[in-house]
Design a protein around this motif. Structure first.
Motif, PDB file in Angstrom:
ATOM      1  N   ARG A   1       7.211   2.696  -5.345  1.00  0.00           N
ATOM      2  CA  ARG A   1       7.331   1.734  -6.050  1.00  0.00           C
ATOM      3  C   ARG A   1       8.841   1.611  -6.467  1.00  0.00           C
ATOM      4  O   ARG A   1       8.865   2.680  -7.373  1.00  0.00           O
ATOM      5  CB  ARG A   1       6.240   0.990  -6.879  1.00  0.00           C
ATOM      6  CG  ARG A   1       4.987   1.053  -6.348  1.00  0.00           C
ATOM      7  CD  ARG A   1       4.179   1.142  -7.355  1.00  0.00           C
ATOM      8  NE  ARG A   1       3.173   0.817  -6.596  1.00  0.00           N
ATOM      9  CZ  ARG A   1       1.939   0.080  -6.816  1.00  0.00           C
ATOM     10  NH1 ARG A   1       2.438  -1.400  -6.961  1.00  0.00           N
ATOM     11  NH2 ARG A   1       1.394   0.206  -6.111  1.00  0.00           N
ATOM     12  N   MET A  18       0.975  -1.025  -0.009  1.00  0.00           N
ATOM     13  CA  MET A  18      -0.293  -0.160   0.040  1.00  0.00           C
ATOM     14  C   MET A  18       1.308   1.379   0.093  1.00  0.00           C
ATOM     15  O   MET A  18       1.454   1.840   0.659  1.00  0.00           O
ATOM     16  CB  MET A  18      -0.760   0.081   1.503  1.00  0.00           C
ATOM     17  CG  MET A  18      -2.052  -0.966   0.795  1.00  0.00           C
ATOM     18  SD  MET A  18      -3.586  -1.264   0.274  1.00  0.00           S
ATOM     19  CE  MET A  18      -3.827   0.311   0.715  1.00  0.00           C
ATOM     20  N   GLY A  19       0.695   2.299  -1.188  1.00  0.00           N
ATOM     21  CA  GLY A  19       1.950   3.169  -1.327  1.00  0.00           C
ATOM     22  C   GLY A  19       0.922   4.507  -0.383  1.00  0.00           C
ATOM     23  O   GLY A  19      -0.557   4.605  -0.077  1.00  0.00           O
ATOM     24  N   ASP A  33      -2.855  -5.601  -6.603  1.00  0.00           N
ATOM     25  CA  ASP A  33      -1.847  -4.181  -6.150  1.00  0.00           C
ATOM     26  C   ASP A  33      -3.353  -3.037  -6.460  1.00  0.00           C
ATOM     27  O   ASP A  33      -2.333  -1.603  -6.489  1.00  0.00           O
ATOM     28  CB  ASP A  33      -1.601  -3.823  -7.959  1.00  0.00           C
ATOM     29  CG  ASP A  33       0.197  -5.094  -8.328  1.00  0.00           C
ATOM     30  OD1 ASP A  33       0.197  -5.610  -7.098  1.00  0.00           O
ATOM     31  OD2 ASP A  33       0.652  -5.493  -9.079  1.00  0.00           O
ATOM     32  N   SER A  78      -1.891   5.526  -2.367  1.00  0.00           N
ATOM     33  CA  SER A  78      -3.260   4.131  -2.606  1.00  0.00           C
ATOM     34  C   SER A  78      -4.368   4.301  -2.177  1.00  0.00           C
ATOM     35  O   SER A  78      -5.745   3.474  -3.083  1.00  0.00           O
ATOM     36  CB  SER A  78      -2.390   3.163  -1.859  1.00  0.00           C
ATOM     37  OG  SER A  78      -3.308   3.150  -0.106  1.00  0.00           O
ATOM     38  N   HIS A  79      -4.746   5.461  -1.522  1.00  0.00           N
ATOM     39  CA  HIS A  79      -6.406   5.792  -1.065  1.00  0.00           C
ATOM     40  C   HIS A  79      -6.740   6.821  -2.529  1.00  0.00           C
ATOM     41  O   HIS A  79      -7.921   7.444  -2.647  1.00  0.00           O
ATOM     42  CB  HIS A  79      -6.515   6.641   0.284  1.00  0.00           C
ATOM     43  CG  HIS A  79      -5.433   8.126  -0.275  1.00  0.00           C
ATOM     44  ND1 HIS A  79      -4.179   8.214   0.272  1.00  0.00           N
ATOM     45  CD2 HIS A  79      -5.827   9.650  -0.260  1.00  0.00           C
ATOM     46  CE1 HIS A  79      -4.289   9.764   0.070  1.00  0.00           C
ATOM     47  NE2 HIS A  79      -4.873  10.369  -0.237  1.00  0.00           N
ATOM     48  N   GLY A  82       1.555   5.057  -5.685  1.00  0.00           N
ATOM     49  CA  GLY A  82       0.288   3.082  -4.709  1.00  0.00           C
ATOM     50  C   GLY A  82      -1.021   3.768  -5.679  1.00  0.00           C
ATOM     51  O   GLY A  82      -2.153   3.283  -5.423  1.00  0.00           O
ATOM     52  N   ALA A  83      -0.791   5.088  -5.799  1.00  0.00           N
ATOM     53  CA  ALA A  83      -2.184   5.190  -7.056  1.00  0.00           C
ATOM     54  C   ALA A  83      -2.848   4.675  -7.685  1.00  0.00           C
ATOM     55  O   ALA A  83      -2.075   3.845  -8.877  1.00  0.00           O
ATOM     56  CB  ALA A  83      -2.455   7.159  -6.895  1.00  0.00           C
ATOM     57  N   ASP A  84      -4.160   4.176  -7.629  1.00  0.00           N
ATOM     58  CA  ASP A  84      -5.029   3.542  -8.470  1.00  0.00           C
ATOM     59  C   ASP A  84      -5.178   4.252  -9.754  1.00  0.00           C
ATOM     60  O   ASP A  84      -5.871   5.412 -10.430  1.00  0.00           O
ATOM     61  CB  ASP A  84      -6.000   2.978  -8.666  1.00  0.00           C
ATOM     62  CG  ASP A  84      -6.632   2.312  -9.409  1.00  0.00           C
ATOM     63  OD1 ASP A  84      -6.259   1.661 -10.007  1.00  0.00           O
ATOM     64  OD2 ASP A  84      -8.091   1.919  -9.495  1.00  0.00           O
ATOM     65  N   ARG A 109      -5.865  -0.927  -4.818  1.00  0.00           N
ATOM     66  CA  ARG A 109      -6.469  -1.210  -3.081  1.00  0.00           C
ATOM     67  C   ARG A 109      -7.967  -0.922  -3.821  1.00  0.00           C
ATOM     68  O   ARG A 109      -8.198  -0.389  -4.429  1.00  0.00           O
ATOM     69  CB  ARG A 109      -5.885   0.756  -2.962  1.00  0.00           C
ATOM     70  CG  ARG A 109      -6.474   2.153  -3.671  1.00  0.00           C
ATOM     71  CD  ARG A 109      -6.995   2.547  -2.896  1.00  0.00           C
ATOM     72  NE  ARG A 109      -7.691   3.793  -3.622  1.00  0.00           N
ATOM     73  CZ  ARG A 109      -8.714   3.521  -4.257  1.00  0.00           C
ATOM     74  NH1 ARG A 109      -9.280   2.732  -4.869  1.00  0.00           N
ATOM     75  NH2 ARG A 109      -8.708   4.634  -5.575  1.00  0.00           N
TER      76      ARG A 109
END
Length: 813
Positions: free
Chosen positions: A358, A1-2, A374, A5-6, A29-31, A376
């Motif tokens: 990452r 989780m970066g 991968d 990631s939220h 970590g963002a989607d 979140r």
């Protein structure tokens, strides 16, 4: 989780700037969902290509993203795309540069339904102004931005680096805009609609010369490969084995350089004390030192330079970078997978130590999603935070306090950007060790005339800040600095790595004073590098990052840019890193240390070539002013003295229009010339025909006629020409600011906007110690008597000490 990631990010359209912006979110970590047509993003076809025909540029820009195919011909295309956008936090939009068959959608309507959405739109020149409808490429943008004309042999033509520069600069600025909104949203603000001009982003590199040269009345010109105003020696030179990058700026560095080479006569000449003075005698000086450099290897000179604190560095081949254990360990070089090929590319340079980015990843095929593990699963920020309306005129970073221990260009640009976005920035100098961009001349005539208050470069880099002086070598000065840091959110320094720790202001001390404090260290090679003691300027960073190796003619030496843009790039990366750390600190209450190595910030500009070499093992070809993909491409002479335009034909239709415009309609209808590679066979002939036409026009006329025919072209401007640029004038890019000692002077705007106009420059740069009383009394509660005592003891002051007060012992990294 970066750490990010939220966040959900959707990327539409096709541009290097928006792709790089979105990649920076993916690094943490963002989607990131990249929307592509069935044929894929056009950048997937950009050279240089890997042995299996995949774009190394696309790979660098897009690893760790997902790809979603939306066919604009499908009946549900608009519905699907709107549904994606309405559930994301940030929309990154490159359609104005290349729509890439993206379905037409009403962003304003979506924003009304989703006030929490942050929308970032990139364009070449902005929506308004004389250039707004221009066709452009990376190189034509750089020409217009003053980044090409001053590079190359004195007689011309100008030389320039391959593409892959403006997209990185535009992407960094786009990320800064969107990330600052993410910080503001954590305080309950709504999303914003940002725009970023790639052209104006590129001016971040040339603004120093734009203003400094104008203020000095200097006439800049090309004076040869690896020779540049105003620093000399400041270039790349051949040694017994390898190339050596040299920058000698201060008198002390020049003296040490002469001592190293046994040139006592040059060392002691009173006519060669300052860099500008040496530049008047560059041929004579080179005759003395160039042959001596060939007596030893680049590595041997580097070792000598470390001992003598001279900013010199070996210029690596790309294979050297790939084999560099330190760069791999730090994550500057990372592994990626692109289809069936495994490669190395440039990683994230925003090296947050508590929440690192990452290290490598997978490049998505068209339509390929990242694995479920991968992505979140917790709600987006928009879903868990309530949003309010934006306070009109409110800057996104308002309420954040930054303590600024920076000098020169890189660090001050980082903190200037935070200040422009609303942060309260307190710049700390000393009367003995002021910011060296006030001037390195410490002789009495310069100091007594207060010339240090008249530096245009200093004023440009330090606007919107308050300034105080503190002697950190005295206990009381140190106590006051710690009190300021205890109430701060961020501290930034770009000194050599040991300066603040030796003063008792290392991160190990500061985090006990203030656990939420974000500390950014902007050293040249990194806090734990083997080369941490190497002195460096922006030019040193460029020399050591591998970029000069791919610039220039095939049989020529490595070639530097005319401006030390490693400083500006480091400053933007530092700002981006601070914003990520602030998001984490707002979420957790924990600050962290950011170990930014400025040399790593320059490596993205060579990333595609590094990737190709990592697979094939062969050094990349050098194209000079030509291009691996576009034919024709280059700088062409126009009528008038040293007058040039940068031109590119980027597809078949543009080639046909160009051929007709230059009087060769036969080429336009010749089926055998519709392919770029076929045209390469007669590239010399095509270039002669183009120049025969451009020589009959001045540069602006040639640009006007070719742009009217929708051909990508830009005048090769001098940096000082930009002060009179009609497009910048129409957009209010230059703002007039009043300041003591220099009066009314122009200031450049940020290239990012959240409305029709630029962010206003609120205050001029501080004079030395201008806000001593205001800050010491207002923030720290000191009495007037106590402040007067500090002044009498020399702990604070408002006048620069001359060289008689002692030699400075602080230096930037």
């Amino acid at each position: 989780m970066g750490v990010l990631s939220h966040l959900r990010v959707v990327e539409i359209g096709s541009s290097a700037a928006t792709s790089y912006c979105a990649r920076l979110f993916a690094d943490f970590g963002a989607d990131v969902q990249k929307v592509e047509p069935p044929t894929g993003d056009p950048i997937r076809h950009c050279a240089p290509l890997t042995p299996m025909g995949q774009s190394a540029w696309f790979a660098f820009l897009n690893f760790n993203k997902s790809s979603t195919i939306i066919d604009p011909a499908a009946s549900d295309a608009i519905t699907r795309l709107e549904a994606m956008i309405e559930t994301c936090d940030i929309l990154v939009d490159g359609r104005d540069i290349d729509p890439a068959n993206c379905p037409s959608i009403d962003i304003a309507a979506i924003h009304q339904r989703r006030s929490s959405l942050t929308h970032l739109e990139a364009s070449w020149f902005g929506r308004e102004g004389p250039y707004a409808g221009f066709t452009a490429t990376d190189a034509t943008i750089r020409a217009l931005a003053g980044l090409i004309k001053l590079v190359g042999p004195a007689e011309g033509p100008p030389l320039h680096a391959p593409d892959f520069q403006t997209g990185i600069l535009g992407g960094l600025w786009g990320f800064i805009a969107a990330a600052s909104s993410a910080v503001a949203r954590m305080e309950g603000e709504a999303g914003r609609s940002w725009s970023v001009s790639v052209f104006e982003s590129s001016l971040t590199i040339s603004e120093y010369l734009m203003f400094e040269a104008s203020a000095r009345g200097e006439v800049m010109r090309r004076i040869g490969i690896n020779r540049f105003w105003p620093v000399f020696p400041g270039g790349i030179y051949e040694t017994k084995n390898g190339w050596l990058g040299v920058t000698t700026f201060t008198p002390a560095q020049w003296h040490a350089f002469c001592d190293m080479l046994g040139l006592s006569e040059l060392r002691d000449s009173p006519a060669l004390v300052l860099s500008e003075e040496r530049l008047q005698h560059f041929e004579m000086i080179e005759r003395h030192f160039v042959p001596r450099l060939k007596a030893r290897t680049a590595q041997e000179w580097f070792a000598e330079g470390l001992k003598r604190k001279i900013p010199i560095v070996p210029v690596p081949n790309l294979s050297d970078l790939l084999l560099d254990t330190e760069k791999r360990e730090r994550g500057a070089i990372v592994p990626i997978v692109l289809g069936q090929e495994e490669a190395m590319t440039v990683g994230s340079m925003q090296r947050l130590t508590l929440t690192p980015p990452r290290r490598g990843g997978k490049v998505p095929a068209v339509g390929e999603q990242r694995s479920v593990a991968d992505i979140r699963t917790h709600p987006s920020l928009a879903a868990v935070r309530s949003s309010t309306c934006i306070d009109a005129g409110r800057q996104p970073l308002r309420g954040i306090r930054v303590i600024d221990f920076t000098m020169g260009w890189a660090g001050p640009l980082c903190t200037r950007t935070l200040a422009d976005l609303g942060a309260e920035v307190i710049k700390i100098e000393s009367t003995k060790y002021p910011d060296w961009w006030r001037g390195v001349d410490r002789r009495s005539p310069y100091v007594d005339a207060q010339m240090y208050e008249k530096s245009q470069a200093f004023c440009v880099m330090n606007r919107n800040k308050r300034g105080i002086t503190l002697d950190l070598t005295q206990p009381q000065g140190l106590v006051l600095a710690k009190r300021l840091l205890a109430g701060a959110d961020v501290v930034v320094d770009n000194y050599s790595v040991d300066v603040l720790p030796k003063l008792g202001l290392g991160y190990d001390v500061l985090r006990t004073l203030n656990p939420r404090l974000v500390m950014l260290s902007m050293s040249a090679f990194g806090a734990n590098s083997l080369y941490r003691d190497c002195r460096a300027y922006g030019s040193t960073l460029e020399q050591g990052a591998g970029l000069p190796i791919v610039v220039g003619n095939p049989d020529g030496p490595p070639v530097m840019s005319h401006v030390a843009f490693g400083d500006a790039v480091g400053g933007l990366n530092g700002c981006a890193a601070v914003l990520v750390a602030l998001i984490h600190a707002r979420n957790t209450g924990l600050g962290q240390f950011i170990d930014l190595a400025q040399i790593e910030c320059m490596m993205p500009f060579a990333a595609p070539w590094i990737t190709v070499q990592s697979i094939g093992g062969m050094p990349p070809p050098k194209y000079g002013s030509r291009h691996p993909q576009f034919v024709p491409h280059g700088c062409f002479r126009c009528s008038g003295e040293d007058s040039w335009v940068m031109l590119a034909a980027i597809d078949e239709k543009m080639w046909q229009r160009l051929a007709i415009l230059i009087g060769r309609p036969d080429w336009a209808i010749d089926a055998s010339l519709q392919c770029a590679e076929a045209r390469r066979c007669i590239e010399d002939e095509i270039e002669r025909a183009i120049e025969a036409w451009t020589l009959t026009h001045d540069a602006d006329q040639a640009m006007s006629k070719l742009q009217a025919g929708r051909v990508a072209v830009g005048v090769a401007r001098q940096p000082t020409d930009l002060l009179r640029d009609p497009h910048l004038g129409s957009r209010g890019f230059l703002q007039e600011v009043e300041r003591a000692f220099i009066g009314l002077h122009p200031q450049p705007s940020m290239p990012i906007r959240d409305g029709s106009g630029p962010f206003a420059v609120r205050t001029a740069a501080p004079t030395l110690g201008e806000h001593n009383s205001e800050i010491l009394s207002g923030l720290l509660g000191l009495s007037d008597t106590k402040i007067a005592k500090l002044a009498s003891e020399g702990i604070i002051g408002t006048s620069m000490a001359s060289e008689r007060a002692g030699k400075r012992n602080m230096s930037r990294a």
